[in-house]
Design an enzyme around this catalytic site. Structure first.
Site, short mmCIF file in Angstrom:
data_model
loop_
_atom_site.label_atom_id
_atom_site.label_comp_id
_atom_site.label_asym_id
_atom_site.label_seq_id
_atom_site.Cartn_x
_atom_site.Cartn_y
_atom_site.Cartn_z
N ASP A 1 0.84 -1.20 0.00
CA ASP A 1 0.00 0.00 0.00
C ASP A 1 0.87 1.25 0.00
O ASP A 1 1.98 1.24 0.53
CB ASP A 1 -0.91 0.04 1.24
CG ASP A 1 -1.83 -1.16 1.31
OD1 ASP A 1 -2.60 -1.37 0.36
OD2 ASP A 1 -1.75 -1.89 2.31
N ASP B 1 0.53 5.15 1.21
CA ASP B 1 -0.22 6.20 1.89
C ASP B 1 0.46 7.53 1.63
O ASP B 1 1.69 7.62 1.62
CB ASP B 1 -0.28 5.93 3.40
CG ASP B 1 -1.07 4.68 3.74
OD1 ASP B 1 -1.93 4.29 2.92
OD2 ASP B 1 -0.83 4.09 4.80
N ASP C 1 4.14 6.28 15.16
CA ASP C 1 4.38 5.31 16.21
C ASP C 1 5.81 4.80 16.28
O ASP C 1 6.40 4.71 17.36
CB ASP C 1 3.40 4.13 16.09
CG ASP C 1 3.35 3.54 14.68
OD1 ASP C 1 4.12 4.00 13.81
OD2 ASP C 1 2.54 2.63 14.45
#
Length: 245
Positions: free
Chosen positions: A49, A51, A124
């Site tokens: 993916d 982003d 994170d």
């Protein structure tokens, strides 16, 4: 950092992701590929993916792309559809400043937009806090993520206890990334993950199922499941597992 010095293979970059970034930048906005895709590109792994983050608001993003829609309650993002690909485009966000937390400290609602510097602080892991501009061919590395990637080590940004409480699914995210890329989870971090396993019981089942599915279809499901057993997390997410021989 000039990305040309890092041997990124541009043929691994999604054409729709490039097209979206080009259009955002032509319209006067900043735009970067962020997170796992940058991490994987640096390890010569084709990202699943892509982003994108930008300083354009969700409504400004939607106004640029005819085939798009705004989704999300906790945080509004835009899905842009090009060909058969769906690219997630998010606005830079900042730390939650409201009281939208549950009784355990988990963030429930978080529609607070900010700058790229704000956005970086919210990431994170250091290896997920890399911002790649494929047009200018540069990577912004605010937390020495490239260094940690070279050391093949998982490092959490900020106060680890707070980050795991804010979103306990980060426990499984750490396990999935470590298993997928054969990275080391330091012993101290393992102990903190083990001690907060009970928080997983309060995660909505749909989110928990989605994260577990990502782990089990990652191609490294056995390594990931062994981490779950090692950290005693199975009793919180698979309570009936012990009934089987």
């Amino acid at each position: 950092i000039e990305s040309s010095t890092l041997n990124i293979r541009r043929n691994l970059i999604s054409y729709p992701a490039l097209a979206i970034i080009k259009k955002l930048k032509r319209s006067g906005w900043d735009a970067f590929i962020v997170g796992g895709a940058v991490r994987d590109l640096l390890m010569n792994v084709k990202p699943k993916d892509f982003d994108i983050v930008t300083n354009a608001s969700p409504y400004e993003i939607k106004g640029l792309f005819r085939r798009s829609r705004i989704i999300g309650r906790r945080f509004k993002i835009v899905h842009v559809y090009i060909g058969n690909e769906t690219i997630e485009v998010s606005t830079f966000r900042k730390f939650n400043v409201s009281n939208s937390l549950d009784s355990y400290g988990r963030i429930l609602r978080d529609n607070a937009f900010g700058s790229i510097e704000d956005d970086v602080k919210r990431r994170d892991l250091t290896i997920n806090s890399l911002y790649y501009d494929p047009i200018a061919e540069r990577i912004l590395d605010y937390h020495n993520g490239i260094s940690d990637l070279r050391k093949r080590e998982i490092v959490v940004i900020g106060k680890v206890k707070e980050r795991l409480v804010e979103d306990p699914l980060r426990i499984f995210r750490i396990i999935r990334i470590a298993a997928k890329l054969d990275l080391t989870i330091p012993a101290k971090l393992k102990n903190l993950m083990r001690g907060r396993g009970a928080l997983l019981e309060n995660i909505p089942k749909a989110r928990l199922s989605d994260e577990l599915l990502k782990l089990f279809v990652s191609g490294k499901s056995l390594q990931g499941f062994n981490y779950i057993l090692e950290l005693g997390l199975d009793k919180h997410v698979f309570p009936n597992l012990g009934f089987f021989p």
